[in-house]
Design an enzyme around this catalytic site. Structure first.
Site, short mmCIF file in Angstrom:
data_model
loop_
_atom_site.label_atom_id
_atom_site.label_comp_id
_atom_site.label_asym_id
_atom_site.label_seq_id
_atom_site.Cartn_x
_atom_site.Cartn_y
_atom_site.Cartn_z
N ASP A 83 0.75 -1.25 -0.03
CA ASP A 83 -0.19 0.02 0.14
C ASP A 83 0.91 1.16 0.08
O ASP A 83 1.77 1.45 0.81
CB ASP A 83 -1.01 0.04 1.40
CG ASP A 83 -1.97 0.99 1.06
OD1 ASP A 83 -2.98 1.05 0.64
OD2 ASP A 83 -1.49 2.26 1.77
N HIS A 132 -4.12 14.66 -8.85
CA HIS A 132 -4.57 13.28 -9.43
C HIS A 132 -3.95 12.78 -10.46
O HIS A 132 -3.53 11.48 -10.65
CB HIS A 132 -6.12 13.08 -9.73
CG HIS A 132 -6.98 13.23 -8.45
ND1 HIS A 132 -7.63 14.68 -7.91
CD2 HIS A 132 -7.45 12.36 -7.82
CE1 HIS A 132 -8.21 14.15 -6.99
NE2 HIS A 132 -8.14 12.82 -6.85
N GLU A 155 -4.64 2.16 -3.91
CA GLU A 155 -3.36 2.39 -4.17
C GLU A 155 -2.86 1.08 -3.56
O GLU A 155 -1.50 0.85 -3.20
CB GLU A 155 -2.97 3.55 -3.36
CG GLU A 155 -3.01 3.28 -2.00
CD GLU A 155 -4.40 4.15 -1.60
OE1 GLU A 155 -4.54 4.44 -0.23
OE2 GLU A 155 -5.23 4.18 -2.41
#
Length: 204
Positions: free
Chosen positions: A74, A87, A117
């Protein structure tokens, strides 16, 4: 390539040879197959294909008595990346992480984007010591990366959960493995992030 006979009074009097270039059609089919199994942003397997690969690895391990390991990765503070840098930069970070992990595996593992993610890496025939070393190598490598655009440069870190599926695999399922590696990941994040945490039994 097709051949058709020309008949006259029940006899073959000739043949028609038909050649058709299907190159573009073939490329289109290959592209559709790729899009059906890969994440368009990161270029690694998508969630559906990833779950299939975990099931394949588990079935193979049960059939042949082999071990394997699963990593869940992660990107730390990813929301902050989007908030601070936009973004577009967030998308670039996901792409870079996916490409880095894939290159680091050198064809000896399977990687897919699990969601957002998060990535999952399948390591066939990999014991707990090897899995821990691979996870730590990936963590250190990503920490050392510098992601650049024309006007920005950022660094990121990742947290990684590791689960080793050993000899006691008879009751393991895809869901139990996902739950275990997810718990290992959260333990890594709760330890302060930029860390690796391992669980060595898929039922823990």
């Amino acid at each position: 390539f097709k051949i058709s006979e020309i008949q006259e009074s029940g006899k073959t009097v000739g043949k028609v040879f038909l050649f058709q270039d299907i190159t573009e059609q073939k490329f289109a089919i290959e592209r559709l197959n790729y899009l059906a199994t890969h994440d368009s942003l990161s270029g690694v397997y998508n969630r559906n294909r990833l779950l299939e690969e975990i099931e394949n690895a588990l079935n193979h391990a049960k059939k042949y008595g082999e071990v394997f390991s699963i990593l869940m990765l992660d990107i730390d503070h990813f929301k902050g990346v989007n908030d601070r840098h936009g973004h577009i930069m967030g998308d670039l970070v996901i792409k870079v992480v996916g490409e880095y992990c894939k290159s680091e595996l050198k064809g000896k593992g399977i990687i897919g984007r699990y969601g957002g993610e998060e990535f999952i890496i399948i390591l066939p025939q990999t014991d707990k010591e090897q899995a821990g070393k691979i996870a730590e190598r990936i963590r250190c490598g990503i920490e050392a990366l510098e992601i650049n655009t024309e006007d920005k440069q950022i660094s990121i870190t990742v947290s990684i959960g590791v689960v080793f599926i050993g000899e006691d695999r008879s009751s393991a399922t895809v869901n139990s493995i996902i739950s275990a590696v997810d718990a290992a990941l959260y333990a890594a994040k709760n330890s302060g992030r930029n860390a690796v945490c391992a669980i060595y039994n898929e039922n823990n």
